[in-house]
Write a protein that holds these residues in place. Structure first.
Motif, PDB file in Angstrom:
ATOM      1  N   GLY A   3       0.890  -1.264   0.021  1.00 57.28           N
ATOM      2  CA  GLY A   3      -0.074  -0.070  -0.026  1.00 57.28           C
ATOM      3  C   GLY A   3       0.693   1.192  -0.058  1.00 57.28           C
ATOM      4  O   GLY A   3       2.043   1.151   0.461  1.00 57.28           O
ATOM      5  N   LEU A   4       0.257   2.197  -0.318  1.00 58.50           N
ATOM      6  CA  LEU A   4       0.940   3.492  -0.630  1.00 58.50           C
ATOM      7  C   LEU A   4       1.712   4.211   0.640  1.00 58.50           C
ATOM      8  O   LEU A   4       2.492   4.795   0.668  1.00 58.50           O
ATOM      9  CB  LEU A   4       0.239   4.669  -1.029  1.00 58.50           C
ATOM     10  N   GLN A   5       0.910   3.808   1.843  1.00 56.39           N
ATOM     11  CA  GLN A   5       1.206   4.208   3.079  1.00 56.39           C
ATOM     12  C   GLN A   5       2.743   3.742   3.432  1.00 56.39           C
ATOM     13  O   GLN A   5       3.549   4.196   4.208  1.00 56.39           O
ATOM     14  CB  GLN A   5       0.442   3.848   4.244  1.00 56.39           C
ATOM     15  N   ASN A   6       3.344   2.802   2.627  1.00 55.98           N
ATOM     16  CA  ASN A   6       4.634   2.226   2.988  1.00 55.98           C
ATOM     17  C   ASN A   6       5.567   2.853   2.004  1.00 55.98           C
ATOM     18  O   ASN A   6       6.833   2.426   2.095  1.00 55.98           O
ATOM     19  CB  ASN A   6       4.467   0.773   2.931  1.00 55.98           C
ATOM     20  N   LYS A  13       8.803   7.889  -7.240  1.00 54.13           N
ATOM     21  CA  LYS A  13       9.494   8.523  -8.302  1.00 54.13           C
ATOM     22  C   LYS A  13      10.122   7.631  -9.036  1.00 54.13           C
ATOM     23  O   LYS A  13      10.313   7.606 -10.370  1.00 54.13           O
ATOM     24  CB  LYS A  13      10.195   9.819  -7.697  1.00 54.13           C
ATOM     25  N   LYS A  14      10.970   7.046  -8.299  1.00 52.66           N
ATOM     26  CA  LYS A  14      12.015   6.154  -8.981  1.00 52.66           C
ATOM     27  C   LYS A  14      11.280   4.952  -9.731  1.00 52.66           C
ATOM     28  O   LYS A  14      11.640   4.626 -11.096  1.00 52.66           O
ATOM     29  CB  LYS A  14      12.915   5.260  -7.843  1.00 52.66           C
ATOM     30  N   GLU A  15      10.246   4.350  -9.078  1.00 53.54           N
ATOM     31  CA  GLU A  15       9.398   3.088  -9.839  1.00 53.54           C
ATOM     32  C   GLU A  15       8.754   3.676 -11.086  1.00 53.54           C
ATOM     33  O   GLU A  15       8.853   3.029 -12.071  1.00 53.54           O
ATOM     34  CB  GLU A  15       8.570   2.697  -8.925  1.00 53.54           C
ATOM     35  N   SER A  64      -3.570   9.001  -6.462  1.00 58.35           N
ATOM     36  CA  SER A  64      -4.228   9.087  -7.680  1.00 58.35           C
ATOM     37  C   SER A  64      -2.880   9.578  -8.745  1.00 58.35           C
ATOM     38  O   SER A  64      -2.127  10.333  -8.297  1.00 58.35           O
ATOM     39  CB  SER A  64      -5.255   9.872  -7.395  1.00 58.35           C
ATOM     40  N   PHE A  65      -2.893   9.133  -9.737  1.00 57.00           N
ATOM     41  CA  PHE A  65      -1.925   9.380 -10.831  1.00 57.00           C
ATOM     42  C   PHE A  65      -2.480   9.563 -12.086  1.00 57.00           C
ATOM     43  O   PHE A  65      -3.514   8.977 -12.475  1.00 57.00           O
ATOM     44  CB  PHE A  65      -0.555   9.021 -10.354  1.00 57.00           C
ATOM     45  N   GLY A  66      -1.973  10.436 -12.977  1.00 60.07           N
ATOM     46  CA  GLY A  66      -2.157  10.659 -14.296  1.00 60.07           C
ATOM     47  C   GLY A  66      -1.460  11.340 -15.225  1.00 60.07           C
ATOM     48  O   GLY A  66      -0.683  12.092 -14.470  1.00 60.07           O
ATOM     49  N   CYS A  67      -1.680  11.428 -16.486  1.00 62.18           N
ATOM     50  CA  CYS A  67      -0.661  12.398 -17.297  1.00 62.18           C
ATOM     51  C   CYS A  67      -1.743  13.355 -18.160  1.00 62.18           C
ATOM     52  O   CYS A  67      -2.623  13.120 -18.846  1.00 62.18           O
ATOM     53  CB  CYS A  67      -0.145  11.632 -18.113  1.00 62.18           C
ATOM     54  N   PRO A  68      -1.391  14.664 -18.124  1.00 63.62           N
ATOM     55  CA  PRO A  68      -1.885  15.688 -19.413  1.00 63.62           C
ATOM     56  C   PRO A  68      -0.879  15.986 -20.175  1.00 63.62           C
ATOM     57  O   PRO A  68       0.387  15.966 -19.754  1.00 63.62           O
ATOM     58  CB  PRO A  68      -2.381  16.889 -18.600  1.00 63.62           C
ATOM     59  N   TYR A  85      -2.234   4.160  -7.898  1.00 59.79           N
ATOM     60  CA  TYR A  85      -0.799   3.917  -7.853  1.00 59.79           C
ATOM     61  C   TYR A  85      -0.733   2.362  -7.264  1.00 59.79           C
ATOM     62  O   TYR A  85      -0.222   1.492  -7.657  1.00 59.79           O
ATOM     63  CB  TYR A  85       0.181   4.916  -7.305  1.00 59.79           C
ATOM     64  N   ASP A  86      -1.332   2.323  -6.066  1.00 58.10           N
ATOM     65  CA  ASP A  86      -1.273   1.174  -5.425  1.00 58.10           C
ATOM     66  C   ASP A  86      -1.967  -0.111  -5.969  1.00 58.10           C
ATOM     67  O   ASP A  86      -1.543  -1.318  -5.554  1.00 58.10           O
ATOM     68  CB  ASP A  86      -1.571   1.394  -3.873  1.00 58.10           C
TER      69      ASP A  86
END
Length: 116
Positions: A3-6, A13-15, A64-68, A85-86
């Protein structure tokens, strides 16, 4: 995937950067990171050039992630089925990003550069 909390900003960013570079090879470059923080929650933006044609921003905010595509002061959102992301499959995310970007670039340009 945990999970993201970890995961902190640096790990996420690296992933993401590795997944993008591995998938797009010479079709992506000039990465810059801005607006990053882990407090009070993890968020950042990563801008890069795709296909030597578009500036794209990947926004990550609390999972939450995405691209414009950058278009002056606004962005043109690119649809993608991988919104959290998770739970995301980064291979699917990259393939859908590729499809959306290539739809907007003339075939003649892609062919000239050996990308189609």
């Amino acid at each position: 995937m945990f999970g993201l909390q970890n995961k902190d900003y640096e790990t996420i960013k690296k992933e993401l950067k590795k997944a993008l570079k591995d998938h797009f090879n010479d079709r992506i470059g000039s990465f810059s990171i801005f607006g990053q923080t882990d407090t009070p929650y993890t968020m950042f933006s990563m801008q890069f050039i795709m296909y030597n044609y578009f500036n794209v921003i990947l926004n990550y905010d609390r999972g939450s992630f995405g691209c414009p595509i950058v278009n002056g002061d606004v962005g043109i959102g690119l649809p993608n089925s991988q919104e959290w992301y998770d739970k995301a499959d980064l291979d699917i995310f990259c393939e859908e990003l590729k499809e959306q970007i290539e739809l907007r670039i003339p075939d003649k340009f892609l062919e000239h550069n050996g990308w189609k």
